[in-house]
Design a protein around this motif. Structure first.
Motif, PDB file in Angstrom:
ATOM      1  N   THR A 174       0.797  -1.224   0.000  1.00 36.47           N
ATOM      2  CA  THR A 174       0.000   0.000   0.000  1.00 36.47           C
ATOM      3  C   THR A 174       0.834   1.281   0.000  1.00 36.47           C
ATOM      4  O   THR A 174       0.399   2.293  -0.542  1.00 36.47           O
ATOM      5  N   LEU A 175       2.014   1.238   0.587  1.00 38.73           N
ATOM      6  CA  LEU A 175       2.791   2.462   0.783  1.00 38.73           C
ATOM      7  C   LEU A 175       4.037   2.492  -0.100  1.00 38.73           C
ATOM      8  O   LEU A 175       4.554   1.459  -0.496  1.00 38.73           O
ATOM      9  N   TRP A 176       4.508   3.698  -0.363  1.00 41.70           N
ATOM     10  CA  TRP A 176       5.758   3.893  -1.099  1.00 41.70           C
ATOM     11  C   TRP A 176       6.408   5.172  -0.587  1.00 41.70           C
ATOM     12  O   TRP A 176       5.825   6.248  -0.697  1.00 41.70           O
ATOM     13  N   ARG A 177       7.568   5.027   0.019  1.00 43.48           N
ATOM     14  CA  ARG A 177       8.320   6.164   0.569  1.00 43.48           C
ATOM     15  C   ARG A 177       7.481   7.000   1.544  1.00 43.48           C
ATOM     16  O   ARG A 177       7.544   8.226   1.559  1.00 43.48           O
ATOM     17  N   ILE A 235      11.341  -9.128   7.644  1.00 43.30           N
ATOM     18  CA  ILE A 235      11.845  -8.524   6.406  1.00 43.30           C
ATOM     19  C   ILE A 235      13.180  -9.162   6.024  1.00 43.30           C
ATOM     20  O   ILE A 235      13.388  -9.539   4.864  1.00 43.30           O
ATOM     21  N   ALA A 236      14.077  -9.300   6.984  1.00 44.91           N
ATOM     22  CA  ALA A 236      15.403  -9.866   6.718  1.00 44.91           C
ATOM     23  C   ALA A 236      15.324 -11.294   6.196  1.00 44.91           C
ATOM     24  O   ALA A 236      16.180 -11.724   5.417  1.00 44.91           O
ATOM     25  N   ALA A 237      14.292 -12.023   6.595  1.00 41.71           N
ATOM     26  CA  ALA A 237      14.137 -13.413   6.182  1.00 41.71           C
ATOM     27  C   ALA A 237      13.826 -13.562   4.694  1.00 41.71           C
ATOM     28  O   ALA A 237      14.022 -14.643   4.128  1.00 41.71           O
ATOM     29  N   ASP A 238      13.371 -12.484   4.048  1.00 43.44           N
ATOM     30  CA  ASP A 238      13.013 -12.584   2.629  1.00 43.44           C
ATOM     31  C   ASP A 238      13.206 -11.243   1.925  1.00 43.44           C
ATOM     32  O   ASP A 238      12.248 -10.637   1.434  1.00 43.44           O
ATOM     33  N   LEU A 239      14.428 -10.778   1.870  1.00 40.80           N
ATOM     34  CA  LEU A 239      14.719  -9.491   1.229  1.00 40.80           C
ATOM     35  C   LEU A 239      14.343  -9.479  -0.250  1.00 40.80           C
ATOM     36  O   LEU A 239      13.997  -8.427  -0.792  1.00 40.80           O
ATOM     37  N   ASP A 240      14.377 -10.644  -0.907  1.00 41.41           N
ATOM     38  CA  ASP A 240      14.009 -10.703  -2.329  1.00 41.41           C
ATOM     39  C   ASP A 240      12.562 -10.252  -2.560  1.00 41.41           C
ATOM     40  O   ASP A 240      12.255  -9.664  -3.593  1.00 41.41           O
ATOM     41  N   ALA A 241      11.684 -10.521  -1.600  1.00 40.13           N
ATOM     42  CA  ALA A 241      10.279 -10.123  -1.736  1.00 40.13           C
ATOM     43  C   ALA A 241      10.126  -8.609  -1.769  1.00 40.13           C
ATOM     44  O   ALA A 241       9.093  -8.089  -2.212  1.00 40.13           O
ATOM     45  N   PHE A 242      11.148  -7.908  -1.323  1.00 38.24           N
ATOM     46  CA  PHE A 242      11.111  -6.452  -1.267  1.00 38.24           C
ATOM     47  C   PHE A 242      12.056  -5.813  -2.289  1.00 38.24           C
ATOM     48  O   PHE A 242      12.177  -4.597  -2.347  1.00 38.24           O
ATOM     49  N   ASN A 243      12.728  -6.671  -3.054  1.00 35.79           N
ATOM     50  CA  ASN A 243      13.696  -6.188  -4.041  1.00 35.79           C
ATOM     51  C   ASN A 243      14.676  -5.216  -3.381  1.00 35.79           C
ATOM     52  O   ASN A 243      14.865  -4.088  -3.828  1.00 35.79           O
ATOM     53  N   VAL A 303      17.508  -4.547   5.369  1.00 32.93           N
ATOM     54  CA  VAL A 303      16.275  -4.149   6.057  1.00 32.93           C
ATOM     55  C   VAL A 303      16.082  -2.634   6.036  1.00 32.93           C
ATOM     56  O   VAL A 303      14.968  -2.148   5.804  1.00 32.93           O
ATOM     57  N   SER A 304      17.135  -1.893   6.260  1.00 28.67           N
ATOM     58  CA  SER A 304      17.024  -0.425   6.252  1.00 28.67           C
ATOM     59  C   SER A 304      16.491   0.091   4.917  1.00 28.67           C
ATOM     60  O   SER A 304      15.681   1.020   4.878  1.00 28.67           O
ATOM     61  N   GLU A 305      16.942  -0.516   3.830  1.00 24.78           N
ATOM     62  CA  GLU A 305      16.463  -0.119   2.508  1.00 24.78           C
ATOM     63  C   GLU A 305      14.965  -0.375   2.380  1.00 24.78           C
ATOM     64  O   GLU A 305      14.223   0.453   1.847  1.00 24.78           O
ATOM     65  N   VAL A 306      14.505  -1.509   2.881  1.00 26.83           N
ATOM     66  CA  VAL A 306      13.072  -1.839   2.826  1.00 26.83           C
ATOM     67  C   VAL A 306      12.261  -0.818   3.618  1.00 26.83           C
ATOM     68  O   VAL A 306      11.266  -0.289   3.120  1.00 26.83           O
ATOM     69  N   LEU A 307      12.684  -0.544   4.834  1.00 29.24           N
ATOM     70  CA  LEU A 307      11.941   0.399   5.674  1.00 29.24           C
ATOM     71  C   LEU A 307      11.878   1.776   5.026  1.00 29.24           C
ATOM     72  O   LEU A 307      10.828   2.424   5.025  1.00 29.24           O
ATOM     73  N   LYS A 334      12.242   2.434   1.766  1.00 27.08           N
ATOM     74  CA  LYS A 334      11.527   2.337   0.498  1.00 27.08           C
ATOM     75  C   LYS A 334      10.012   2.420   0.688  1.00 27.08           C
ATOM     76  O   LYS A 334       9.324   3.073  -0.087  1.00 27.08           O
ATOM     77  N   TYR A 335       9.502   1.768   1.705  1.00 27.58           N
ATOM     78  CA  TYR A 335       8.049   1.712   1.877  1.00 27.58           C
ATOM     79  C   TYR A 335       7.503   2.676   2.930  1.00 27.58           C
ATOM     80  O   TYR A 335       6.397   3.188   2.765  1.00 27.58           O
ATOM     81  N   LEU A 336       8.239   2.888   3.978  1.00 30.68           N
ATOM     82  CA  LEU A 336       7.722   3.699   5.079  1.00 30.68           C
ATOM     83  C   LEU A 336       8.389   5.064   5.202  1.00 30.68           C
ATOM     84  O   LEU A 336       7.977   5.886   6.022  1.00 30.68           O
ATOM     85  N   GLY A 337       9.403   5.323   4.398  1.00 25.85           N
ATOM     86  CA  GLY A 337      10.109   6.587   4.489  1.00 25.85           C
ATOM     87  C   GLY A 337      10.661   6.747   5.898  1.00 25.85           C
ATOM     88  O   GLY A 337      11.232   5.815   6.456  1.00 25.85           O
ATOM     89  N   SER A 338      10.464   7.882   6.475  1.00 27.23           N
ATOM     90  CA  SER A 338      10.904   8.108   7.864  1.00 27.23           C
ATOM     91  C   SER A 338       9.708   8.100   8.807  1.00 27.23           C
ATOM     92  O   SER A 338       9.762   8.656   9.894  1.00 27.23           O
TER      93      SER A 338
END
Length: 130
Positions: A51-54, A100-108, A112-116, A118-122
């Motif tokens: 649902t979210l992006w940055r 998140i760390a268990a499946d980083l491929d699902a988040f491209n 973990v920091s990149e995932v957070l 990418k989707y949640l911004g700050s």
């Protein structure tokens, strides 16, 4: 363990009676909606990814549909919806990072920091749980 998504929803005010008109440009109600965040790894936990992006809602129309559903209102009453933050306690935050760390491929993503970011911004607030 606790987590919740917080959204700001702006509603159009509708007249409850025929013959009464409301200038929607001047009458506006804003509601803060807190939606429970499923525990990491459980059904629905990927809501942020889907649902979210940055730190913003990725699809505005879909966001308004969700807000209408959460509030039990017709879709045309929702003027806008915006993501405010993911509020979590420390236990939730650690579980989220582990999942998140268990499946980083699902988040491209590479970490973990990149995932957070990418989707949640700050827009993550870790609370003491009280």
């Amino acid at each position: 363990m606790h987590g919740q998504y917080v959204f700001r929803v702006t509603l159009r005010f509708a007249s409850p009676r025929d013959g009464v008109t409301v200038d929607s440009a001047t009458d506006e109600t804003t509601v803060t909606v807190a939606r429970e965040a499923p525990e990491p790894g459980r059904e629905g936990w990927l809501f942020f990814r889907d649902t979210l992006w940055r730190g913003e809602i990725g699809d505005d129309a879909y966001g308004r549909e969700l807000a209408a559903e959460w509030l039990g209102l017709p879709r045309d009453r929702i003027e806008s919806v915006s993501f405010r933050e993911l509020q979590v306690d420390e236990a939730y935050f650690e579980a989220l990072k582990t999942e998140i760390a268990a499946d980083l491929d699902a988040f491209n993503a590479e970490n973990v920091s990149e995932v957070l970011s990418k989707y949640l911004g700050s827009s993550i607030r870790v609370t003491d749980g009280e």
